[in-house]
Design an enzyme around this catalytic site. Sequence first.
Site, PDB file in Angstrom:
ATOM      1  N   ASP A 184      11.051  12.151  16.703  1.00 35.45           N
ATOM      2  CA  ASP A 184      10.564  13.481  16.374  1.00 35.45           C
ATOM      3  C   ASP A 184      11.084  14.471  17.400  1.00 35.45           C
ATOM      4  OD1 ASP A 184       8.965  15.738  15.997  1.00 35.45           O
ATOM      5  OD2 ASP A 184       7.295  14.519  15.281  1.00 35.45           O
ATOM      6  N   GLU A 231       0.833  -1.199   0.000  1.00 35.30           N
ATOM      7  CA  GLU A 231       0.000   0.000   0.000  1.00 35.30           C
ATOM      8  C   GLU A 231       0.872   1.254   0.000  1.00 35.30           C
ATOM      9  OE1 GLU A 231      -2.404   0.862   3.466  1.00 35.30           O
ATOM     10  OE2 GLU A 231      -3.207   2.671   2.513  1.00 35.30           O
ATOM     11  N   ASP A 280      10.190   6.245  14.503  1.00 36.80           N
ATOM     12  CA  ASP A 280      10.064   7.659  14.164  1.00 36.80           C
ATOM     13  C   ASP A 280      10.543   8.467  15.364  1.00 36.80           C
ATOM     14  OD1 ASP A 280       7.209   9.722  13.105  1.00 36.80           O
ATOM     15  OD2 ASP A 280       9.291  10.222  13.582  1.00 36.80           O
TER      16      ASP A 280
END
Lengths: 392, 476
Positions: A113, A46, A111
């Site tokens: 951040d 996807e 991730d």
Amino acid sequence: MPTSDYDPACLPDLLPLYYRRLFPFSQYYRWLSYGGVSKNYFQNREFSFTLKDDIYVRYQSFTTQNELEKEMQKMVPYKIDIGAVYSHRPSQHNAVKSGTFQALEKELVFDIDMTDYDDVRRCCSAADICSKCWTLMTIAIRILDRALREDFGFHHLLWVYSGRRGVHCWVCDDAARKLSVAARSAVAEYLSLIKGGEETVRKVVLSDPIHPFINHSLSVVERYFCQYAIVEQDILGSKESVDKVLALLPEDIKKDLTVYYQEEKNPMKRWDRLCTLVEHKKSSIKKGGQYFDKEIMLQYCYPRLDVNVSKGVNHLLKSPFSIHPKTGRISVPIDLKELNTFDPFEVPTISLICEELERPRADEAEDDDVKDKENEQEAGERRRIRDLQKDF
Amino acid sequence: MQFPGRRKKLIGSSQNDLYDHCLQFYGQPPLENISLTEFETFAVERLKLLKTVENLGVSCVKNSEQYTKKLDAEISKFFFNKEDGISEYEKRRKDHISHFILRLAYCQTEDLRRWFIQQEMDLFRYRFNDLHSKHKTDFLHKNNLKYETVSAEEKKSLQDKLIASSYGLSGTKVEEHDVYKVPFQDALDLVRTRKVYLLAGNAYIPHHEIVTIVLNDFRTRLSKALAMTARSLPAVQSDERLQPLLSHLSHAYVGQDYSIQKNIGKISLEQIDALSGKSFPLCMRHLHKALRENHHLRHGGRMQYGLFLKGIGLSLEQALQFWRSEFVKGKVDADKFDKAYAYSVRHMFGKEGKRTDYTPYSCMKVILSNPPSQGDYHGCPFRHSDPELLKQKLQNYKVSPSGTNQVEDAGFSLNHPNQYFTESQKLLSGGRDIKKEVDMSQRSQENPASVTRPSQANSKQAHEEMGDLDSFFQDE
């Protein structure tokens, strides 16, 4: 982040050029096909696109590299995310019997951040970053890369600059792609040391015995701490930030330091005193809370990752080589061998790279020059891809 | 799933091959013919064993001396055969077959499955821990848990790291006992909490913790198997010989969950006071009284009592009226009630949030979760109350002194407060026979509060002090 060249309004003109001439489609396709070992691996992957005017489309999938190219050139996505490999082609998910369309595999991702460090960095906040706080990313990469390789035995890691305020890690090993939700969340929790939100003052608590993983992480943090936290972030400088540090210490040490700091203004000396007092206390009590200095170092420097990003097999994450619409920066792979010299402000923006493309080529040298710039970012990726290809 | 009655007979000489270890993962179903009598006996006896496992798990600290002694006794009983010397083979066969029969009875609903898996796991854990170290390793190998043991040299070089990561390890222990290398994916609980040493994707598990890993595997396999069994169940249930037995097995011991409200609106609010005296189990009566007296209940009490009321048939509107009228008599005004408490009542009925229609708590849940503290009125009086106080209270409720000492068997096993209510109502409306000897007149005078509770032992202290009252709580 000031980039004088880049203007988001130019994206509609720049993106088509980028997708026609610069996006490394063949390496990208080779990466995501993983050697064609699993049937339809690429076809069942996807992708999601964010188009102009924030139109978001999910369940994009492509049968060939060619189709990927054509569609991207046609739709001109502002943002591209990569999702999971499903049981069927995502673009046909509505035709599949309800319940049978399932996410099967995906890289293990992380991730980091910078906004998650706002409570411990003074130079910037929110989406801003600067060279001072970028050290936090360096520390995070070193700690996590070591752990994922040495503790978990993963080999194929791709570290990518997110384009604005953080970094992503894609763990591409076969074993990683097949991990369950429970396993992903267990890995993420193993790697987490910072617990607590707004309300929690003391976010790191260490107790005996200290796990080898924590010790390894501490040795990384210790390499950077003095220069980063004491000098650059100046955490023992102003009263306000000193108070924040003292809040992490027990009363007796706090009292002592408050008095000491009235005289001593040198931050390094202040830190030394703090460490000495903690050491002293450690040898005098038998158990509990002996690691205040280490806890402080970890609270200010240890990587903060979002477990939810890593947990989900179907979680979508920004694609390497996509553009960050707010900054124009390309999501480039980070070469760990050159980690100390990586500068997020030197990462090419789409306007820069398109401009270089457009420049008339006077002679061979310049030509190579341009090619070099284009290839610079791809070199890292190619190296990664080559590594990935080895086993697949 | 193959079913006894349709397979060929077992050949004698391969007996030993079939059961080559006293413990098993129950991977293969039995492949022989068996009489209906044996079928029934095996099932009922294993069920008794599992029920004991459950009760002991609640009343004793697992692995305490008391626990070990009692469970040991029960397991011996299970394997005991009236004839002399039951052979090892026959023990293992009974273990094997009885497990599979119970799967049929316990595969149908989520609750049944969860219960069955929990007890089988506890039983397995106990039996595995009881094994000699060599047999433990044997078991691992025979079941394809290809966990290698770490070599002595590697152990030595990693010694400090192992001690720093695993609970309960010392230098000597590392040297003397085995350490297993297990892929980290098979040791997630230890990895998640960082309670194990990881190297190159392997978790280094000390001997005493290997059972956790094995149990995870056991649970996963059993869970999958039960799901598959549920799918083939219709074929089994169509066999008339088995259907009554199987449904009796699963109902007798686990029971309904009272999640589907019957009789909604049949109870009026005015009746509640009277009903609380007649048909509420002690815990609910207690809560009701506290609510009337204090015009308030804390969260734990509101949940336990509120869901019980839902279970007996109160509608949402009635519940809101009930709670509001009571709280308003206290410190809460109508506005505040609507803002703060009404939401939680609606939540209980599945009208808020993720709209889960919460089920009334079973006795196990009341006993095991959320013990009451100061200012709370919820929980189970037979478990959470001081025994003397409990005795006094029962006497206050006009349970005759002999009643507190007698064991009365109402012919069913009590597992759920709403079950108590339903049975009590049935009794009072004369709709039911009681199988064992019970004094009917005594019953209608006293409250059905004298119905037995399944075996609970409050505490060691309780055992010592209570004597008579103690026997009140035992099943036999």
